[in-house]
Design a protein around this motif. Structure first.
Motif, PDB file in Angstrom:
ATOM      1  N   ILE A  71       0.798  -1.229   0.000  1.00  0.00           N
ATOM      2  CA  ILE A  71       0.000   0.000   0.000  1.00  0.00           C
ATOM      3  C   ILE A  71       0.832   1.281   0.000  1.00  0.00           C
ATOM      4  O   ILE A  71       0.309   2.355   0.212  1.00  0.00           O
ATOM      5  CB  ILE A  71      -0.977   0.025   1.192  1.00  0.00           C
ATOM      6  CG1 ILE A  71      -0.215   0.004   2.524  1.00  0.00           C
ATOM      7  CG2 ILE A  71      -1.980  -1.107   1.128  1.00  0.00           C
ATOM      8  CD1 ILE A  71      -0.997   0.637   3.639  1.00  0.00           C
ATOM      9  N   GLU A 105      -7.219  -2.101   3.773  1.00  0.00           N
ATOM     10  CA  GLU A 105      -6.093  -2.466   2.895  1.00  0.00           C
ATOM     11  C   GLU A 105      -6.601  -2.935   1.542  1.00  0.00           C
ATOM     12  O   GLU A 105      -6.072  -2.559   0.494  1.00  0.00           O
ATOM     13  CB  GLU A 105      -5.291  -3.606   3.526  1.00  0.00           C
ATOM     14  CG  GLU A 105      -4.114  -3.144   4.333  1.00  0.00           C
ATOM     15  CD  GLU A 105      -3.259  -4.304   4.786  1.00  0.00           C
ATOM     16  OE1 GLU A 105      -2.629  -4.931   3.921  1.00  0.00           O
ATOM     17  OE2 GLU A 105      -3.247  -4.593   5.997  1.00  0.00           O
ATOM     18  N   ILE A 163      -7.631  -0.139  -0.631  1.00  0.00           N
ATOM     19  CA  ILE A 163      -6.479   0.589  -1.208  1.00  0.00           C
ATOM     20  C   ILE A 163      -5.895  -0.197  -2.382  1.00  0.00           C
ATOM     21  O   ILE A 163      -5.606   0.366  -3.451  1.00  0.00           O
ATOM     22  CB  ILE A 163      -5.391   0.854  -0.134  1.00  0.00           C
ATOM     23  CG1 ILE A 163      -5.931   1.803   0.945  1.00  0.00           C
ATOM     24  CG2 ILE A 163      -4.131   1.444  -0.773  1.00  0.00           C
ATOM     25  CD1 ILE A 163      -4.997   2.030   2.124  1.00  0.00           C
TER      26      ILE A 163
END
Ligand SMILES: Cc1cc2nc3c(=O)[nH]c(=O)nc-3n(C[C@H](O)[C@H](O)[C@H](O)COP(=O)(O)O)c2cc1C
Length: 368
Positions: free
Chosen positions: A55, A195, A198
């Motif tokens: 990320i 997460e 993203i």
């Protein structure tokens, strides 16, 4: 280009550019007698970059702090503390091609107009998120000062895009868990969904924003300088100076506008001989002064402006419409990196105001 200093007693001046030689900070007014080493600052800098590469961008710099002045024999001397981090990984090659094409969502266009084209445009120059390194260094010193009075500042992610954390956790849980997840959210289940969101946005060549909450615990009652240096005004000012921060709210914030006074007022009660309030809708600040309740502030962070998708722009040398695809290494979401920045920013203002209120002396008593 003025306006690079903040604070009244604990005065922080930031310098450097994203692709220049370094990013640095000078702190003028730090009390003497605070134990301080490069290790203290380094520990905070190391928290900036999440360890999980999924990320974050390719610009994973191992920032190494150098303290240049103001520290002698392991203690602050009261003289200005200058600190810097060298820019080792800057890759300016992608910026030459887009010098005349302002990137949407960045300061490129207004900065070029304001500074007549003399500004260092590489990587956003003075307007880059990289400059937050200076704030982290200042915040590291501020946090050490605050710890002498047991004041603790904790920031953490509460939303990424549409994924929101609705669990309320204790300060101990937040302190212990927030850095265990890549997104710096103390709720691990929610962090996983964040997460994924993203990663999904990155796959689409797009980006996401989010919300960071920051709480300051054990701030004594009455810290702040009404009227224009109100504690909330100064906290809001420094937070709005963090790149990509687009909104700031305290306590209930905008939601208070929908309530009645009877619902919004924080009523008082005695608790073990201490004045407390039953609720904390005000977010720990009343009339610009700390109320003794935890200070609670939230910032809205916009989605990363540099995205891989093609966008419309203009060619400023030809004055005609153009297209741009932003290359280089960019985070699909800057929220995780901004968490320690928000914490540092709030700590910097609190340190300044606590010195102003006479709660932190100009010379600290040395601990034996
Ligand atoms: C820690 C941090 C890192 C950032 N990194 C990037 C980045 O890699 N790419 C990018 O496009 N924007 C990044 N930004 C955001 C931009 O710097 C910012 O949106 C831009 O300078 C315009 O300023 P404004 O959004 O405050 O108006 C970052 C922000 C922060 C706080």
């Amino acid at each position: 280009m003025a306006g690079n200093s903040i604070g009244n007693e604990f005065v922080v001046t930031s310098f450097g550019e994203s692709h220049g030689k370094c990013v640095g900070v000078v702190i003028d007014g730090c009390p003497a007698g605070l134990p301080l080493s490069e290790k203290d600052i380094q520990a905070e800098l190391d928290r900036r970059i999440p360890a999980q590469p999924k990320i974050v961008s390719g610009r994973i710099e191992k920032d190494k702090v150098e303290i240049l002045s103001g520290v002698f024999n392991g203690f602050t001397t009261g003289a200005p503390i200058a600190m810097m981090v060298a820019n080792k990984e800057a890759d300016s090659s992608d910026y030459e091609a887009i010098k005349d094409l302002p990137r949407p969502g960045h300061a490129d266009y207004p900065a070029r107009v304001r500074y007549g084209g003399f500004n260092d445009y590489r990587g956003g120059g003075r307007f880059s998120g990289r400059l937050t390194v200076a704030l982290i260094m200042a915040g590291a010193v501020a946090k050490k000062l605050l710890s002498t009075l047991n004041v603790d500042v904790l920031a953490y992610t509460t939303a990424i895009g549409k994924v929101k954390m609705d669990n309320s956790l204790s300060p101990e849980e937040i302190r212990e868990r927030r850095y265990k997840t890549a997104v710096r959210c103390p709720d691990s289940t929610c962090a996983e969904a964040m997460e994924e969101a993203i990663v999904e946005a990155r796959k689409e060549g797009d980006s996401l924003g989010g919300i960071i909450e920051c709480i300051a615990l054990n701030v004594p009652v009455g810290v702040g300088e009404p009227l224009f240096d109100a504690l909330d005004a100064d906290i809001a000012k420094i937070l709005l100076a963090v790149p990509a921060v687009k909104g700031v709210e305290f306590g209930l914030g905008f939601a208070a506008a929908e309530l009645k006074g009877s619902e919004n007022n924080d009523q008082y009660q005695m608790h073990h001989g201490k004045v407390m309030t039953l609720t904390n809708n005000a977010g720990g600040i009343l009339g610009g002064l700390s109320s003794g309740m935890p200070i609670i502030v939230r910032v809205a962070v916009k989605p990363t402006p540099s995205i891989a998708k093609e966008q419309r722009t203009v060619n400023l040398s030809r004055m005609e419409d153009a297209k741009i695809t932003v290359k280089g290494r960019h985070d699909p979401c800057v929220v995780p990196k901004a968490v320690p920045v928000v914490e540092a920013a709030v700590a910097t203002v609190l340190a300044d105001h606590m010195i102003r209120a006479g709660l932190i002396p100009k010379v600290l008593k040395e601990k034996k």
